[in-house]
Design a protein around this motif. Structure first.
Motif: not given
Length: 243
Positions: A23, A28, A33, A85, A90, A94
């Motif tokens: 990440a 990210a 996340s 999420k 979000y 991912t």
């Protein structure tokens, strides 16, 4: 703490480290996340134990047997990420962050399975292994039979998958395709390796995990065909241009 749970914990730790590093590399690593990771951990824990309990249908065995269902854990983790999420709004994908992490974490966790569970079905192959007679739910262990080291097969697969994913992650540019390739590869491998596992067959010589995968494999094949037609995998498998 039982040896199996120690290696499961180590696997989660290793997967978390790989996730954070990946990440950070992709830029990210943020609160969103990390919420997704939390969703994966909670959903995975629930999925493992719920799926394991469904094998016994005995409420008192929910904690004892739940940790044995990796497929249930993966399904629960996937649902957990989606829910987490959704809650925080979000929208970024991912899955590609999780793929290498899951592969390496699974390799570590399966060491605990190899050390504490029935290795597999009896075999005459030279690399068959013997397990202690005290191994739970393993008649072959008590009889001193050589058995397939099915968990070793999976450790090798997961390590190879991790290496391939680390190689492919810089080449695939379409979001989500790294995760799709891992899921498809693991699903196909797991279906095949079940023929060496000690799991009970339910119908037509297939185990519970194989029947679960019977529904998922065609969907994954269609998803791969979709990506192939759109050239998502050309960086990995260049097509020959007909002249």
């Amino acid at each position: 703490m039982p040896l199996h749970e120690i290696f499961v914990g180590l696997g989660v730790f290793v997967a978390s480290v790989v996730f954070v590093r990946e990440a950070r590399r992709r830029g990210a690593l943020n609160e969103q996340s990390l919420v997704a990771v939390t969703g994966a951990l909670v959903g995975g824990a629930i999925g493992m134990r719920l799926a394991g309990w469904l094998e016994t249908l005995d409420l008192k065995d929910l904690w004892l047997y739940g940790s044995r269902s990796i497929l249930g854990g993966l399904t629960g983790a996937y649902v957990g990420v989606l829910v987490a999420k959704k809650i925080i709004g979000y929208r970024e994908r991912t899955g590609d962050l999780f793929a290498p992490a899951v592969a390496l974490g699974m390799a570590v966790g399966r060491i605990g399975c190899h050390l504490t569970e029935a290795p597999g079905r009896p075999t005459d192959l030279p690399w068959g292994v013997h397990a202690p007679a005290t191994t739970p739910e393993c008649p072959g262990c008590m009889a001193g039979q050589a058995m397939h080291p099915s968990f070793i097969y999976e450790i090798i697969f997961q390590l190879a998958a991790f290496a391939v994913l680390m190689w492919a992650r810089r080449r695939l540019t379409q979001p989500g395709e790294l995760f799709t390739l891992y899921l498809a590869g693991y699903a196909a491998f797991r279906f095949l390796v079940e023929f060496t596992r000690a799991n009970e067959t339910l119908w037509l010589g297939l185990t519970g995990p194989q029947w679960f995968l019977t529904a998922g494999l065609p969907l994954l094949a269609l998803r791969l065909a979709y990506g192939w037609r759109r050239g998502y995998y050309d960086p990995l498998f260049p097509r020959k241009v007909m002249t």
